[in-house]
Structure formats: structure tokens, C-alpha cells
Scaffold this motif. Structure first.
Motif, PDB file in Angstrom:
ATOM      1  N   PRO A  10       0.877  -1.181  -0.005  1.00 13.48           N
ATOM      2  CA  PRO A  10       0.133  -0.182   0.027  1.00 13.48           C
ATOM      3  C   PRO A  10       0.784   1.529  -0.034  1.00 13.48           C
ATOM      4  O   PRO A  10       1.856   1.210   0.493  1.00 13.48           O
ATOM      5  N   ASP A  11       0.446   2.497  -0.530  1.00 14.67           N
ATOM      6  CA  ASP A  11       0.962   3.675  -0.780  1.00 14.67           C
ATOM      7  C   ASP A  11       1.679   4.172   0.487  1.00 14.67           C
ATOM      8  O   ASP A  11       2.682   4.667   0.623  1.00 14.67           O
ATOM      9  N   ASN A  12       1.173   3.806   1.606  1.00 15.83           N
ATOM     10  CA  ASN A  12       1.274   4.435   2.746  1.00 15.83           C
ATOM     11  C   ASN A  12       2.570   3.675   3.490  1.00 15.83           C
ATOM     12  O   ASN A  12       3.113   4.004   4.271  1.00 15.83           O
ATOM     13  N   LEU A  13       2.582   2.568   3.035  1.00 18.36           N
ATOM     14  CA  LEU A  13       4.168   1.786   3.508  1.00 18.36           C
ATOM     15  C   LEU A  13       5.163   1.995   2.757  1.00 18.36           C
ATOM     16  O   LEU A  13       6.269   1.821   3.104  1.00 18.36           O
ATOM     17  N   LEU A  14       5.076   3.012   1.532  1.00 19.96           N
ATOM     18  CA  LEU A  14       6.303   3.302   0.897  1.00 19.96           C
ATOM     19  C   LEU A  14       6.809   4.505   1.355  1.00 19.96           C
ATOM     20  O   LEU A  14       6.004   5.616   1.616  1.00 19.96           O
ATOM     21  N   THR A  15       8.116   4.532   1.509  1.00 20.92           N
ATOM     22  CA  THR A  15       8.731   5.833   1.808  1.00 20.92           C
ATOM     23  C   THR A  15       8.624   7.031   0.828  1.00 20.92           C
ATOM     24  O   THR A  15       8.442   6.430  -0.359  1.00 20.92           O
ATOM     25  N   PRO A  16       8.763   8.179   0.762  1.00 16.97           N
ATOM     26  CA  PRO A  16       9.045   9.146  -0.055  1.00 16.97           C
ATOM     27  C   PRO A  16       9.945   8.855  -1.352  1.00 16.97           C
ATOM     28  O   PRO A  16       9.760   8.953  -2.339  1.00 16.97           O
ATOM     29  N   LYS A  17      11.075   8.300  -0.827  1.00 15.59           N
ATOM     30  CA  LYS A  17      12.240   7.938  -1.803  1.00 15.59           C
ATOM     31  C   LYS A  17      11.519   7.139  -2.537  1.00 15.59           C
ATOM     32  O   LYS A  17      11.999   7.102  -3.864  1.00 15.59           O
ATOM     33  N   GLU A  18      11.039   5.770  -2.128  1.00 17.15           N
ATOM     34  CA  GLU A  18      10.438   4.858  -3.068  1.00 17.15           C
ATOM     35  C   GLU A  18       9.451   5.116  -3.947  1.00 17.15           C
ATOM     36  O   GLU A  18       9.549   4.759  -5.077  1.00 17.15           O
TER      37      GLU A  18
END
Length: 126
Positions: A10-18
Motif C-alpha cells: 500500500p502507498d502508505n507503506l512506501l517511503t517518499p524516496k521509494e
């Protein structure tokens, strides 16, 4: 064939860099599409000009851009020449009108024979 599952985080598990890493190829493709679209539009707009210079050749993007720059420079120079020509004609007419006005003023202040005045005014009007 065995069912395969693709695990999407899910998007909320991705870091901004990812997120940026995933988004970068999409943004780059959109940028290249815009560039290609604009080059194609230039090619269509200046098609006659291109045919004049290279009638039967397939133009590369760099050729299209170079010829467009060359064409725009040429048009700019022509416009400057036209502008200068119109400006000098205007200056001449303005100067001539001013001279004529001064001559009329001079003739009205001094008692010049009517015959001479008529000849002089006739000459100016030619």
C-alpha cells in the motif's frame, strides 16, 4: 498454470524516496512524449520549408529543431529589414512635411512675389 499473486505494498507503506523512484519513469515518459509531440508539430508547421531544403529525406528530430531555428532567425531578420525600411520612409515623409511647413511659414512672413511663390509651392507638391 499455478495462480500467481503479486504483492503490492500500500502507498502508505512506501517511503517518499521509494514513491519518487516508482514515479520517475512515468514522469520521464510524459516529458519525452511532450517533446516528441512538439517536434512533430514543428515538422507539420514547417513542412513546406523542410521539403524545399531536403525534399526526399526522413528528418531526424535534431534536423527538425535546427531547421526551425534557422527558419525563425531568417524570419526575424526579414522582419527587422521591413521595419527599418518602413521607419526610414516614415522619417523621410515626416521631414519633408516639416520642411514644407517651414517654407510656407517663410513665404507668409516675407513678401515674395506671387509668381515665385506659386512656382515654389508647385515644385514642393511634385
Amino acid at each position: 498454470m499455478a495462480p500467481s499473486t503479486v504483492f503490492m505494498e500500500p502507498d502508505n507503506l512506501l517511503t517518499p524516496k521509494e514513491k519518487n523512484k516508482l514515479r520517475k519513469p512515468v514522469v520521464e515518459k510524459m516529458r519525452r512524449d511532450r517533446i516528441n509531440s512538439s517536434i512533430e508539430q514543428l515538422k507539420l508547421l514547417l513542412e513546406k520549408e523542410f521539403q524545399r531544403h531536403q525534399p526526399n529525406s526522413k528528418l531526424e528530430k535534431a534536423d527538425i529543431l535546427e531547421m526551425t531555428v534557422s527558419y525563425l532567425k531568417q524570419q526575424s531578420q526579414l522582419q527587422m529589414k521591413r521595419s527599418f525600411h518602413k521607419s526610414s520612409q516614415f522619417d523621410f515623409r515626416e521631414g519633408y512635411a516639416r520642411c514644407l511647413q517651414e517654407a510656407f511659414h517663410f513665404l507668409s512672413l516675407h513678401k515674395v512675389r506671387t509668381e515665385t511663390q506659386t512656382k515654389l509651392l508647385s515644385h514642393f507638391q511634385k
